[in-house]
Design a protein around this motif. Structure first.
Motif, mmCIF file in Angstrom:
data_model
loop_
_atom_site.group_PDB
_atom_site.id
_atom_site.type_symbol
_atom_site.label_atom_id
_atom_site.label_comp_id
_atom_site.label_asym_id
_atom_site.label_seq_id
_atom_site.Cartn_x
_atom_site.Cartn_y
_atom_site.Cartn_z
ATOM 1 N N ASN A 76 0.613 -1.149 0.273
ATOM 2 C CA ASN A 76 0.352 0.117 -0.171
ATOM 3 C C ASN A 76 1.082 1.669 0.753
ATOM 4 O O ASN A 76 0.263 1.924 -0.214
ATOM 5 C CB ASN A 76 -0.594 0.188 1.222
ATOM 6 C CG ASN A 76 -2.248 -1.278 0.945
ATOM 7 O OD1 ASN A 76 -2.470 -1.302 0.080
ATOM 8 N ND2 ASN A 76 -2.463 -1.189 2.126
ATOM 9 N N VAL A 102 -1.998 -4.571 -5.433
ATOM 10 C CA VAL A 102 -2.328 -2.672 -4.822
ATOM 11 C C VAL A 102 -1.342 -2.159 -4.558
ATOM 12 O O VAL A 102 -0.792 -2.147 -3.228
ATOM 13 C CB VAL A 102 -3.828 -2.365 -4.548
ATOM 14 C CG1 VAL A 102 -4.559 -3.623 -5.817
ATOM 15 C CG2 VAL A 102 -3.770 -3.495 -3.594
ATOM 16 N N VAL A 104 -1.464 2.563 -2.844
ATOM 17 C CA VAL A 104 -2.931 3.240 -2.496
ATOM 18 C C VAL A 104 -2.542 4.531 -3.093
ATOM 19 O O VAL A 104 -1.003 4.654 -3.393
ATOM 20 C CB VAL A 104 -3.531 3.337 -1.222
ATOM 21 C CG1 VAL A 104 -4.394 4.825 -0.995
ATOM 22 C CG2 VAL A 104 -3.453 2.325 -0.473
ATOM 23 N N TRP A 144 -3.201 -2.400 -10.646
ATOM 24 C CA TRP A 144 -4.305 -2.425 -10.256
ATOM 25 C C TRP A 144 -3.737 -0.475 -9.463
ATOM 26 O O TRP A 144 -2.417 -1.595 -8.571
ATOM 27 C CB TRP A 144 -4.569 -3.170 -9.525
ATOM 28 C CG TRP A 144 -4.820 -4.447 -10.319
ATOM 29 C CD1 TRP A 144 -6.415 -4.938 -10.953
ATOM 30 C CD2 TRP A 144 -4.011 -5.518 -10.806
ATOM 31 N NE1 TRP A 144 -6.478 -5.862 -11.296
ATOM 32 C CE2 TRP A 144 -5.165 -6.842 -11.504
ATOM 33 C CE3 TRP A 144 -2.843 -6.329 -9.960
ATOM 34 C CZ2 TRP A 144 -4.570 -7.318 -11.712
ATOM 35 C CZ3 TRP A 144 -2.195 -6.817 -9.929
ATOM 36 C CH2 TRP A 144 -2.900 -8.260 -11.263
ATOM 37 N N THR A 146 -5.788 1.431 -5.633
ATOM 38 C CA THR A 146 -6.615 1.260 -4.778
ATOM 39 C C THR A 146 -7.428 2.863 -4.922
ATOM 40 O O THR A 146 -6.185 4.082 -4.924
ATOM 41 C CB THR A 146 -6.704 0.285 -3.545
ATOM 42 O OG1 THR A 146 -6.272 -0.371 -3.474
ATOM 43 C CG2 THR A 146 -7.422 1.269 -2.737
ATOM 44 N N GLU A 186 -12.459 0.366 -3.594
ATOM 45 C CA GLU A 186 -13.149 -0.409 -1.941
ATOM 46 C C GLU A 186 -13.144 -0.156 -1.144
ATOM 47 O O GLU A 186 -13.644 0.777 -0.432
ATOM 48 C CB GLU A 186 -11.460 -0.963 -0.959
ATOM 49 C CG GLU A 186 -11.540 -1.664 -0.466
ATOM 50 C CD GLU A 186 -9.796 -2.253 0.428
ATOM 51 O OE1 GLU A 186 -9.686 -2.516 1.523
ATOM 52 O OE2 GLU A 186 -8.894 -1.329 0.211
ATOM 53 N N LEU A 217 -12.728 -3.212 -5.749
ATOM 54 C CA LEU A 217 -11.422 -4.036 -5.215
ATOM 55 C C LEU A 217 -13.211 -5.002 -4.133
ATOM 56 O O LEU A 217 -13.527 -4.258 -3.088
ATOM 57 C CB LEU A 217 -10.594 -3.445 -4.469
ATOM 58 C CG LEU A 217 -9.268 -4.119 -3.589
ATOM 59 C CD1 LEU A 217 -8.942 -3.254 -3.299
ATOM 60 C CD2 LEU A 217 -9.761 -4.887 -2.337
ATOM 61 N N ASP A 219 -12.836 -7.051 -0.831
ATOM 62 C CA ASP A 219 -12.778 -6.803 0.612
ATOM 63 C C ASP A 219 -13.109 -8.210 1.111
ATOM 64 O O ASP A 219 -14.201 -7.033 2.041
ATOM 65 C CB ASP A 219 -11.781 -6.025 0.818
ATOM 66 C CG ASP A 219 -10.385 -6.540 2.094
ATOM 67 O OD1 ASP A 219 -10.929 -7.645 3.214
ATOM 68 O OD2 ASP A 219 -9.798 -5.388 2.576
#
Length: 305
Positions: A76, A102, A104, A144, A146, A186, A217, A219
């Motif tokens: 991240n 991913v 962020v 990808w 996030t 997400e 995404l 989760d």
């Protein structure tokens, strides 16, 4: 069954009997399964999960993850690393045949910087994060990134907020699409103030944005807390799901520590033909080398379907 009994019966503590699987071939001196045979699904650990054995150098830890059978990583905080370190990580992943999961998007709409407000300054921050992410993704070969749209703008009608989010994401997708990068939205469970919380809500937004660079995404940890009914909702929204993350609930630790039947979920994903990454977005139930052994063998257990 008690957690301690399960660990003993499944061979998830150091020095115990290995799981009855031909894939679990050997342990190293620390009691961790060394098996370069990849898992059936592509699980992606984070930095620090194996630092007790590999040391604190992330490159060394990535090599160690590969030795354990992992073929992807997540990070991240990749945008916070130096350009030189990003390049080294990307080169190592390419050499090992591993994928980058991913990271962020810098200030990608989190918290008070909300796309729901429709304010130019918020959208500009988001778009700058998308542009920065393109350069980072090139260095580590990431596909990808996030994105979280941020908090509700309570002073606006929900329909207006929806339109603001969709418009902002469309502009982000226009930047990412030429580079083959997908922002994955997400839904989170951390606070009711968050605009994006549910799978069907994310599905509706992605359908409206209508771009291969804007997907979901999913989760399972967050959605077990928010809505449950995991397999059914994934199936209904499957066309817009591009990335999976996991963590057991309660506690957000590795699979087998909570109430989610990850063996069934992973079997369903496998049968669905999912060949993407499953991010290990969780903590660990034990620390040190013992915790690492528990973690690896838990994933070998739920991957044995």
């Amino acid at each position: 069954m008690k957690r301690s009994d399960f660990l003993k019966n499944s061979g998830l503590i150091v020095g115990s009997t290995l799981l009855a699987s031909t894939e679990l071939s050997a342990k190293n001196s620390e009691g961790i399964v060394i098996n370069k045979q990849p898992f059936k699904l592509d699980y992606a650990p984070h930095q620090g999960m194996f630092s007790a054995s590999s040391g604190n150098n992330f490159l060394d830890e990535i090599k160690y993850m590969h030795d354990l059978g992992f073929r992807s990583i997540e990070d991240n905080g990749m945008p916070g690393r130096s350009v030189e370190e990003q390049k080294k990580i990307g080169e190592l992943l390419a050499k090992l045949g591993m994928r980058m999961g991913v990271f962020v998007v810098p200030k990608g709409g989190n918290g008070a910087n909300t796309l729901a407000a429709g304010k130019k300054e918020h959208v500009d921050i988001f778009l700058k994060g998308c542009k920065d992410s393109i350069e980072i993704a090139k260095r580590v070969n990431a596909k990808w990134v996030t994105v979280v749209p941020g908090d509700y703008e309570r002073r606006l009608p929900i329909g207006v907020q929806n339109a603001n989010v969709i418009e902002g994401l469309k502009r982000g997708a226009e930047l990412l699409e030429p580079h083959g990068i997908t922002m994955v939205l997400e839904p989170l469970s951390d606070t009711p103030d968050l605009y994006l919380r549910f799978t069907d809500q994310a599905y509706e937004i992605c359908k409206a944005v209508d771009s291969p660079s804007c997907k979901i995404l999913y989760d399972a940890y967050h959605q077990q807390k928010n809505e449950g009914n995991l397999i059914n909702l994934m199936n209904q929204c499957w066309s817009e799901i591009a990335y999976i993350q996991v963590g057991d609930n309660p506690g957000r630790k590795e699979p087998t520590t909570g109430e989610i039947n990850y063996k069934n979920i992973f079997k369903w994903l496998h049968n669905k033909g999912y060949n993407g990454i499953v991010g290990m977005e969780h903590g660990m139930s034990a620390s040190g080398k013992e915790g690492e052994a528990i973690l690896v063998n838990a994933y070998r257990h739920v991957d044995n379907f």
